[in-house]
Motif scaffolding. Sequence first.
Motif, mmCIF file in Angstrom:
data_model
loop_
_atom_site.group_PDB
_atom_site.id
_atom_site.type_symbol
_atom_site.label_atom_id
_atom_site.label_comp_id
_atom_site.label_asym_id
_atom_site.label_seq_id
_atom_site.Cartn_x
_atom_site.Cartn_y
_atom_site.Cartn_z
ATOM 1 N N LEU A 41 0.824 -1.214 0.000
ATOM 2 C CA LEU A 41 0.000 0.000 0.000
ATOM 3 C C LEU A 41 0.857 1.263 0.000
ATOM 4 C CD1 LEU A 41 -2.875 -1.148 2.361
ATOM 5 C CD2 LEU A 41 -2.915 -0.948 -0.117
ATOM 6 N N PHE A 42 2.004 1.233 0.686
ATOM 7 C CA PHE A 42 2.921 2.382 0.623
ATOM 8 C C PHE A 42 3.434 2.566 -0.803
ATOM 9 C CE2 PHE A 42 4.036 2.344 5.348
ATOM 10 C CZ PHE A 42 3.532 3.609 5.570
ATOM 11 N N MET A 43 3.783 1.455 -1.467
ATOM 12 C CA MET A 43 4.286 1.552 -2.843
ATOM 13 C C MET A 43 3.208 2.131 -3.760
ATOM 14 S SD MET A 43 6.184 -2.119 -2.971
ATOM 15 C CE MET A 43 6.751 -2.098 -4.671
ATOM 16 N N GLN A 44 1.967 1.721 -3.532
ATOM 17 C CA GLN A 44 0.864 2.254 -4.346
ATOM 18 C C GLN A 44 0.682 3.753 -4.100
ATOM 19 O OE1 GLN A 44 -2.345 -0.420 -3.322
ATOM 20 N NE2 GLN A 44 -1.715 -1.927 -4.867
ATOM 21 N N ALA A 45 1.072 4.197 -2.890
ATOM 22 C CA ALA A 45 0.967 5.629 -2.543
ATOM 23 C C ALA A 45 2.264 6.374 -2.879
ATOM 24 C CB ALA A 45 0.626 5.768 -1.060
ATOM 25 N N SER A 46 3.092 5.786 -3.754
ATOM 26 C CA SER A 46 4.331 6.408 -4.267
ATOM 27 C C SER A 46 5.475 6.499 -3.259
ATOM 28 C CB SER A 46 4.056 7.817 -4.835
ATOM 29 O OG SER A 46 3.130 7.746 -5.855
ATOM 30 N N TYR A 47 5.397 5.708 -2.198
ATOM 31 C CA TYR A 47 6.525 5.672 -1.244
ATOM 32 C C TYR A 47 7.568 4.670 -1.731
ATOM 33 C CZ TYR A 47 4.494 8.500 2.466
ATOM 34 O OH TYR A 47 4.003 9.544 3.200
ATOM 35 N N HIS A 48 8.826 4.968 -1.451
ATOM 36 C CA HIS A 48 9.887 3.990 -1.679
ATOM 37 C C HIS A 48 9.988 3.177 -0.395
ATOM 38 C CE1 HIS A 48 10.936 5.679 -5.475
ATOM 39 N NE2 HIS A 48 10.829 6.872 -4.923
ATOM 40 N N VAL A 49 9.790 1.874 -0.523
ATOM 41 C CA VAL A 49 9.742 1.021 0.658
ATOM 42 C C VAL A 49 11.051 0.251 0.804
ATOM 43 C CG1 VAL A 49 8.588 -0.954 1.749
ATOM 44 C CG2 VAL A 49 7.238 0.784 0.537
ATOM 45 N N ILE A 50 11.577 0.260 2.010
ATOM 46 C CA ILE A 50 12.722 -0.577 2.361
ATOM 47 C C ILE A 50 12.166 -1.630 3.309
ATOM 48 C CG2 ILE A 50 14.957 -0.627 3.548
ATOM 49 C CD1 ILE A 50 15.292 2.306 2.545
ATOM 50 N N GLY A 51 12.177 -2.880 2.878
ATOM 51 C CA GLY A 51 11.568 -3.952 3.663
ATOM 52 C C GLY A 51 12.620 -4.858 4.261
ATOM 53 N N LEU A 52 12.345 -5.361 5.451
ATOM 54 C CA LEU A 52 13.282 -6.287 6.110
ATOM 55 C C LEU A 52 12.551 -7.528 6.595
ATOM 56 C CD1 LEU A 52 13.914 -3.132 7.396
ATOM 57 C CD2 LEU A 52 15.989 -4.355 7.978
ATOM 58 N N SER A 53 13.145 -8.677 6.340
ATOM 59 C CA SER A 53 12.709 -9.962 6.899
ATOM 60 C C SER A 53 13.747 -10.978 6.471
ATOM 61 C CB SER A 53 11.305 -10.356 6.400
ATOM 62 O OG SER A 53 11.193 -10.218 5.010
ATOM 63 N N ARG A 54 13.639 -12.209 6.984
ATOM 64 C CA ARG A 54 14.630 -13.219 6.590
ATOM 65 C C ARG A 54 14.404 -13.645 5.142
ATOM 66 N NH1 ARG A 54 13.261 -16.917 11.587
ATOM 67 N NH2 ARG A 54 11.275 -16.125 10.827
ATOM 68 N N SER A 55 13.126 -13.884 4.772
ATOM 69 C CA SER A 55 12.853 -14.269 3.375
ATOM 70 C C SER A 55 12.502 -13.029 2.561
ATOM 71 C CB SER A 55 11.682 -15.246 3.271
ATOM 72 O OG SER A 55 11.361 -15.811 4.492
ATOM 73 N N GLU A 56 12.775 -13.143 1.260
ATOM 74 C CA GLU A 56 12.475 -12.020 0.363
ATOM 75 C C GLU A 56 10.983 -12.026 0.020
ATOM 76 O OE1 GLU A 56 15.232 -11.054 -2.522
ATOM 77 O OE2 GLU A 56 16.760 -11.192 -0.951
ATOM 78 N N ASN A 57 10.537 -10.996 -0.673
ATOM 79 C CA ASN A 57 9.159 -10.956 -1.156
ATOM 80 C C ASN A 57 9.209 -10.678 -2.655
ATOM 81 O OD1 ASN A 57 6.539 -10.160 -1.895
ATOM 82 N ND2 ASN A 57 6.060 -9.669 0.232
ATOM 83 N N ASN A 58 9.146 -11.769 -3.437
ATOM 84 C CA ASN A 58 9.314 -11.631 -4.889
ATOM 85 C C ASN A 58 8.191 -10.817 -5.518
ATOM 86 O OD1 ASN A 58 11.630 -13.153 -4.768
ATOM 87 N ND2 ASN A 58 10.511 -15.088 -4.975
ATOM 88 N N GLU A 59 6.990 -10.947 -4.942
ATOM 89 C CA GLU A 59 5.843 -10.218 -5.501
ATOM 90 C C GLU A 59 6.064 -8.703 -5.412
ATOM 91 O OE1 GLU A 59 1.392 -10.597 -4.329
ATOM 92 O OE2 GLU A 59 2.303 -12.600 -4.326
ATOM 93 N N LEU A 60 6.533 -8.249 -4.249
ATOM 94 C CA LEU A 60 6.773 -6.805 -4.087
ATOM 95 C C LEU A 60 7.931 -6.369 -4.984
ATOM 96 C CD1 LEU A 60 6.477 -6.276 -0.206
ATOM 97 C CD2 LEU A 60 4.798 -5.675 -1.955
ATOM 98 N N GLN A 61 8.937 -7.220 -5.097
ATOM 99 C CA GLN A 61 10.113 -6.854 -5.894
ATOM 100 C C GLN A 61 9.753 -6.727 -7.377
ATOM 101 O OE1 GLN A 61 12.672 -9.522 -3.867
ATOM 102 N NE2 GLN A 61 14.088 -7.927 -3.257
ATOM 103 N N ALA A 62 8.761 -7.542 -7.825
ATOM 104 C CA ALA A 62 8.386 -7.533 -9.247
ATOM 105 C C ALA A 62 7.244 -6.552 -9.533
ATOM 106 C CB ALA A 62 7.962 -8.938 -9.651
ATOM 107 N N ALA A 63 6.656 -5.963 -8.474
ATOM 108 C CA ALA A 63 5.440 -5.154 -8.659
ATOM 109 C C ALA A 63 5.709 -3.872 -9.437
ATOM 110 C CB ALA A 63 4.856 -4.814 -7.295
ATOM 111 N N ASP A 64 4.691 -3.466 -10.204
ATOM 112 C CA ASP A 64 4.806 -2.245 -10.999
ATOM 113 C C ASP A 64 3.916 -1.158 -10.368
ATOM 114 O OD1 ASP A 64 5.316 -0.469 -13.000
ATOM 115 O OD2 ASP A 64 3.901 -1.352 -14.416
ATOM 116 N N PHE A 65 4.430 -0.555 -9.306
ATOM 117 C CA PHE A 65 3.684 0.488 -8.595
ATOM 118 C C PHE A 65 4.464 1.791 -8.705
ATOM 119 C CE2 PHE A 65 2.261 -3.182 -5.731
ATOM 120 C CZ PHE A 65 1.024 -3.283 -6.344
ATOM 121 N N PRO A 66 3.849 2.933 -8.388
ATOM 122 C CA PRO A 66 4.597 4.202 -8.456
ATOM 123 C C PRO A 66 5.810 4.224 -7.522
ATOM 124 C CG PRO A 66 2.246 4.617 -8.102
ATOM 125 C CD PRO A 66 2.423 3.140 -8.066
ATOM 126 N N GLY A 67 5.724 3.576 -6.379
ATOM 127 C CA GLY A 67 6.864 3.504 -5.458
ATOM 128 C C GLY A 67 7.700 2.257 -5.729
#
Length: 250
Positions: free
Chosen positions: A20-46
Amino acid sequence: MKYAVVTGTSKGLGASIAKLFMQASYHVIGLSRSENNELQAADFPGSYTHYAVDLADINATENTFRQIIANLEKEELESLLLVQNAALVSPIEQAGKQDMSQLTDHVHVNLLSPMAVTNVWLDAWRDTDIPLVIANVTSGAAHRSVYGWNAYCSTKAGLDRYTETVALEQEELGTGHKVILFDPSIMDTDMQGEIRSADESQFIDVERFRSYKQENALRDTDTVANVLVERLIQPESIENGAYYSVKDVL
Ligand SMILES: NC(=O)c1ccc[n+]([C@@H]2O[C@H](COP(=O)([O-])OP(=O)(O)OC[C@H]3O[C@@H](n4cnc5c(N)ncnc54)[C@H](OP(=O)(O)O)[C@@H]3O)[C@@H](O)[C@H]2O)c1
């Protein structure tokens, strides 16, 4: 540029908050042990940048945040939000039967890591002109004792008191920074799956939580994340030290 740093973005509430932050044009820095391929591949303004880290490892957590801060210092920052969402519910077990390493990881991820990160964060941005917002994700379990959740009730209660105390300090110091709590209530995530899979000897209320799923009583994470993100993208509407619950809105 507008930035939101979010912990626990591989799944569950954290993944929805990041989206939702990416959809609102924010640049998101995410942290966790596993990656999130969906967010990495997403085509959002952020955009989305992932840092793989085990938040139970406090040295690694601190080093990762110092790296994130060093990269952010090169940017022209318009807004800087920090959402500390990652947490564990395990061990679900009565005191006297817990595994020490599980207990240590629990306290590190749920309480010591948000404290360490807040310390590094407020130190790094001491002279910044932008008012910071730090949102810590809590639980109703902070306010009531649940059989088998002694670790979770304690770390969430500790996080609540820590957040309120840091908010008080920032108020006294006149920094303009805002530190808040967000209670998402019950959501349909892997954490709830873990709760349902507990044995009744470990968690007396397990049947009630199984019925939440059967009766569709668990909210979906996008709906809950939307309540938090809507508030965070309007920082002027936020009261320092406040306790916001999804139940205030939904
Ligand atoms: N679900 C509920 O009903 C409910 C109710 C009240 C409050 N909450 C709170 O809401 C927040 C989100 O919960 P959720 O249900 O979305 O949980 P979840 O589905 O279990 O997701 C937890 C997230 O935290 C990350 N995480 C866990 N351990 C980590 C570690 N050692 N290092 C780095 N990241 C770690 C996980 O990533 P990796 O595993 O990839 O590391 C994952 O991204 C938590 O603070 C929880 O206490 C949830």
